[in-house]
Scaffold this motif. Structure first.
Motif, PDB file in Angstrom:
ATOM      1  N   HIS A   1     -33.272  14.020 101.119  1.00  0.00           N
ATOM      2  CA  HIS A   1     -33.810  14.344 102.454  1.00  0.00           C
ATOM      3  C   HIS A   1     -32.832  15.172 103.283  1.00  0.00           C
ATOM      4  O   HIS A   1     -33.060  15.396 104.479  1.00  0.00           O
TER       5      HIS A   1
ATOM      6  N   LEU B   1     -36.721   2.235  99.185  1.00  0.00           N
ATOM      7  CA  LEU B   1     -37.667   3.072  99.926  1.00  0.00           C
ATOM      8  C   LEU B   1     -38.022   2.442 101.279  1.00  0.00           C
ATOM      9  O   LEU B   1     -38.083   3.130 102.306  1.00  0.00           O
ATOM     10  N   LYS B   2     -38.238   1.140 101.285  1.00  0.00           N
ATOM     11  CA  LYS B   2     -38.595   0.464 102.535  1.00  0.00           C
ATOM     12  C   LYS B   2     -37.421   0.465 103.514  1.00  0.00           C
ATOM     13  O   LYS B   2     -37.598   0.746 104.713  1.00  0.00           O
TER      14      LYS B   2
ATOM     15  N   GLU C   1     -37.950   9.659 108.512  1.00  0.00           N
ATOM     16  CA  GLU C   1     -39.324   9.991 108.133  1.00  0.00           C
ATOM     17  C   GLU C   1     -39.324  10.444 106.676  1.00  0.00           C
ATOM     18  O   GLU C   1     -38.731  11.469 106.336  1.00  0.00           O
ATOM     19  N   ARG C   2     -39.966   9.678 105.825  1.00  0.00           N
ATOM     20  CA  ARG C   2     -39.916   9.957 104.394  1.00  0.00           C
ATOM     21  C   ARG C   2     -40.816  11.131 104.024  1.00  0.00           C
ATOM     22  O   ARG C   2     -41.935  11.258 104.500  1.00  0.00           O
ATOM     23  N   ASP C   3     -40.282  11.967 103.157  1.00  0.00           N
ATOM     24  CA  ASP C   3     -41.041  13.089 102.608  1.00  0.00           C
ATOM     25  C   ASP C   3     -41.378  12.744 101.161  1.00  0.00           C
ATOM     26  O   ASP C   3     -40.490  12.410 100.365  1.00  0.00           O
TER      27      ASP C   3
ATOM     28  N   PHE D   1     -34.974   2.538 103.654  1.00  0.00           N
ATOM     29  CA  PHE D   1     -34.758   3.920 104.097  1.00  0.00           C
ATOM     30  C   PHE D   1     -35.692   4.246 105.258  1.00  0.00           C
ATOM     31  O   PHE D   1     -35.280   4.832 106.268  1.00  0.00           O
ATOM     32  N   GLU D   2     -36.945   3.825 105.125  1.00  0.00           N
ATOM     33  CA  GLU D   2     -37.920   4.039 106.201  1.00  0.00           C
ATOM     34  C   GLU D   2     -37.523   3.261 107.461  1.00  0.00           C
ATOM     35  O   GLU D   2     -37.570   3.790 108.582  1.00  0.00           O
ATOM     36  N   LEU D   3     -37.104   2.009 107.287  1.00  0.00           N
ATOM     37  CA  LEU D   3     -36.736   1.177 108.427  1.00  0.00           C
ATOM     38  C   LEU D   3     -35.472   1.659 109.124  1.00  0.00           C
ATOM     39  O   LEU D   3     -35.234   1.327 110.294  1.00  0.00           O
TER      40      LEU D   3
ATOM     41  N   CYS E   1     -38.798  12.037  98.004  1.00  0.00           N
ATOM     42  CA  CYS E   1     -38.719  10.720  97.378  1.00  0.00           C
ATOM     43  C   CYS E   1     -38.913  10.824  95.872  1.00  0.00           C
ATOM     44  O   CYS E   1     -38.185  10.185  95.093  1.00  0.00           O
TER      45      CYS E   1
END
Length: 423
Positions: free
Chosen positions: A73, A249-250, A258-260, A252-254, A264
């Protein structure tokens, strides 16, 4: 102490640190926190975001997955892990690269000056390494710092830093001399990295109730795998435990990123972690050293059968549950080679062999070291055979070095089952 009196090479520094404290492991935060305060590490955040990872197994792979996600990212990163396989420099990665000797020595020097600034404070090898790494990270102030707990959580030196997101991967028995054998108490210790009001990501479907109890006491919002998130089958298999990938993944979001989706996918497809189901030709290397990890290994091997025999090269430390590891691995192994590790904590090859025979296993050879065991095996492997090297970071590190130095031709990205993974 003047800087002129400080060691001038990394090896000299490490030798000094190993001899500096009366015991190798001395859990507690008072000494570490005092030196951290003197170093200015508690005055503000060391990075834009901090994720701390605790757990019995799965910490290293979760850190590697988080690091890969962040880099995909476009974020600047720092990752602190332990122990290392071959080089101490592996413990600190800055923007994906191992820290230089100069960076590590500068950190050690900063710790030394601070611990002597006032009433001298005695620190362990791990504590100096952790504070030195935190100092190096703070100087760069990356977008994301990922910190792996060394032992336990609540009293580990890493816990001197407040994370924005805390992860507990798994809770199982290990390090019984320090953490005991009560899973509820072990869970409470590992949950000691949680912070009031900050997300707690639980990366195992089977955790003792004490982990959630600590979260509830602190008012830390819980995000549990299998309940609040799970693995997406549409994503690439990273060759590491899928629950750890979903957890990364979770988290990273928390952490506010903003995940792309494309980033990912790239991260999961490209992540690599030495010593975790890492295939080098016929050799599979994994640092698993407790029954929980051994069960995972056995399952992975069973899922990818080979035409020949599956050998296990096993060398362990004396404070590990060797009987539990052997019992878990036995269904996936045809023949065993045992080896003795160096150092006073090591378990002898003869001791391991005796335990194997006691469980009805076939021991083909006992070696004085992992490298001697690897050399013995290399002369006897059939083309369709494979070898699992496991039991300790020390075991895997020695054999990785041996493979690199004496058998470069074996280091292909294929295994006897036909997989093209080299993870």
């Amino acid at each position: 102490m003047s800087d002129a009196a400080l060691p001038t090479t990394l090896d000299a520094w490490l030798a000094r640190l190993e001899a500096a404290h009366p015991v190798g492991i001395d859990l507690g935060l008072e000494r570490v926190a005092e030196v951290a305060r003197r170093m200015g590490l508690l005055e503000g955040p060391i990075a834009e975001r901090v994720i701390t990872v605790a757990g019995t197994n799965g910490k290293g792979s979760t850190v590697a997955l988080l690091e890969a996600l962040a880099r995909a990212h476009g974020l600047s990163t720092a990752a602190y892990t332990s122990p290392h396989l071959i080089r101490y420099n592996e413990r600190l990665r800055l923007d994906g690269e191992e820290a230089s000797d100069a960076t590590l020595m500068a950190g050690f020097a900063a710790v030394e000056r601070a611990r002597l600034d006032g009433e001298p404070v005695s620190l362990t090898y791990f504590e100096v390494g952790t504070l030195g790494a935190l100092w190096a990270i703070a100087r760069r102030a990356p977008d994301l710092a990922i910190l792996e707990v060394g032992l336990g959580g609540r009293l580990d030196a890493v816990n001197v830093i407040d994370p924005d997101v805390a992860i507990v991967t798994t809770v199982a028995q290990d390090h019984a001399a320090f953490l005991g054998t009560d899973l509820q108490q072990i869970g409470r210790e590992k949950a000691g990295i949680l912070r009031p009001g900050r997300p707690a990501v639980l990366g195992s479907r089977e955790l003792p109730a004490s982990v959630r109890q600590v979260a509830a006491e602190l008012g830390a919002p819980v995000h549990a795998i299998g309940e609040d998130f799970d693995w997406d089958p549409a994503l690439p298999d990273p060759g590491l435990p899928l629950d750890n990938a979903a957890t990364a993944l979770k988290a990273f979001e928390l952490a506010g990123v903003e995940r792309d989706a494309d980033a990912c996918r790239r991260a999961l497809a490209e992540v690599r972690l030495p010593g975790r189901m890492q295939w080098l030709g016929q050799w599979c290397l994994d640092v698993g050293h407790n029954p929980h990890a051994a069960s995972y290994l056995a399952g992975r091997l069973a899922a990818r059968p080979c035409a020949g025999r599956t050998w296990a090269l096993l060398a362990m430390l004396g404070d590990k549950d060797a009987d539990g590891v052997i019992e878990a691995l036995a269904p996936a192994v045809d023949a065993w080679v045992t080896a003795t590790l160096a150092g006073e904590r090591a378990r002898s090859a003869a001791d391991l062999a005796g335990r194997l025979v006691g469980q009805g296993a076939s021991v083909a050879h006992q070696a004085a070291s992992p490298t001697a065991a690897a050399a013995w095996l290399a002369e006897r492997l059939a083309p369709e055979d494979r070898v699992l090297v496991c039991g300790s970071f020390f075991t895997v590190g020695e054999v990785l070095e041996w493979l690199a130095l004496s058998a470069p031709a074996r280091q292909t990205e294929a295994d006897p089952s036909g997989s093209e993974e080299a993870r």
